[in-house]
Design an enzyme around this catalytic site. Structure first.
Site, PDB file in Angstrom:
ATOM      1  CB  SER A  39      -0.938  -0.043   1.210  1.00 33.89           C
ATOM      2  OG  SER A  39      -1.987   0.874   1.072  1.00 33.89           O
ATOM      3  CG  ASP A 161      -4.700  -1.607   0.681  1.00 35.40           C
ATOM      4  OD1 ASP A 161      -3.572  -2.120   0.801  1.00 35.40           O
ATOM      5  OD2 ASP A 161      -5.094  -0.677   1.396  1.00 35.40           O
TER       6      ASP A 161
END
Length: 285
Positions: A39, A161
């Site tokens: 991320s 993500d």
């Protein structure tokens, strides 16, 4: 270059802590041979490989409204995203805060970017060594938080993500075989995730009904994260891993205040400076 793996946790704007840590390492010209970024950690990771101290900080902390990556309410509804991902992964690297693609692609550092495959619900560790557009797209996928960012398609496959499936990829680092692992966390010591509430679980199921494996991964994320933290603490106690985590209260994952973010960035920088000799000793063992 030191033969070791550095693992970079995500956390959206909490990633400014990691930026401070890496900026100090780059000032000392300490580069490790393998990077795994999750991320926001993927954004930090690629800037580390491209040897651009200050770039992630500048992308995440600024007062200029024209550089803001937060969408207006109208644009959020239109794009189904709270964040202007085009700004972050297209305008920033090409115009505002140019990314050094040449240095990145010449580097001998292996950089893995963690994404979550929406169809399988599993983590994938993606790399790109030639195509700048694809590299930014992978970073974008890795950083696309569920429910507030749209799914990113790469080579016809939907991704979100990377922190959903593998928030702290220490097991991946162990599999790669490097004896030394450096882990940069963005949460305080002892942190554990709370279970997903029934309401949020229903929201996941409704939002991703086409992807049941992804939904399952989202709902089980806290359980997996807490198991990972237990492993991290065990390895740390045994001296097998070097861990750096913030020792002041963390910022929220969508923090906007300039001074708050800068303070958290500087905390990462100062903490790495204080722990640098300990890191050197660990790497030399």
């Amino acid at each position: 270059m030191e033969k070791a793996t550095i693992v970079l946790e995500g956390g959206a704007t909490r990633g400014v802590f990691t930026s401070g840590v890496l900026d100090y390492l780059m000032e000392k010209e300490l580069y490790l041979s393998h990077v795994i970024g999750v991320s926001a950690g993927s954004c930090n990771g690629v800037d580390y490989v491209s040897k651009q101290p200050g770039r992630t900080r500048d992308c995440m902390i600024h007062r200029e409204k024209e550089y803001s990556y937060y969408n207006s309410i109208t644009k959020s509804i239109k794009t189904k995203s709270l964040l202007d991902m085009d700004m972050v992964f297209e305008k920033y690297p090409k115009e505002v805060f140019p990314f050094d693609f040449d240095t990145y692609f010449r580097s001998e550092i292996e950089c893995e970017i963690v994404t979550t495959n929406c169809e399988t619900g599993q983590a994938e560790y993606m790399t790109e060594t030639k195509d700048g557009g694809r590299l930014m797209k992978i970073c974008r996928a890795s950083s696309s938080m569920p429910l507030v960012s749209p799914i990113v398609n790469i080579d016809g496959v939907p991704y979100l993500d990377g922190g959903l499936a593998d928030s702290i990829p220490v097991k991946r680092a162990l599999q790669k075989g490097n004896e030394k692992i450096v882990l940069i966390l963005t949460r305080n010591p002892g942190y554990r995730k709370k279970p997903v509430s029934k309401a949020v679980g229903k929201l996941y199921r409704r939002s991703y009904q086409k992807y049941p494996n992804l939904t399952r991964t989202c709902i089980r994320r806290s359980l997996m994260y807490n198991q990972q933290m237990k492993l991290v603490e065990q390895l740390e106690e045994e001296g097998k891993i070097f861990v750096l985590r913030p020792l002041v209260p963390t910022v929220s994952r969508l923090e906007k205040n300039y001074d708050t973010l800068m303070y958290f960035y500087e905390h990462g920088y100062r903490l790495m400076k204080r722990q640098y000799e300990a890191l050197e000793r660990y790497l030399e063992q």
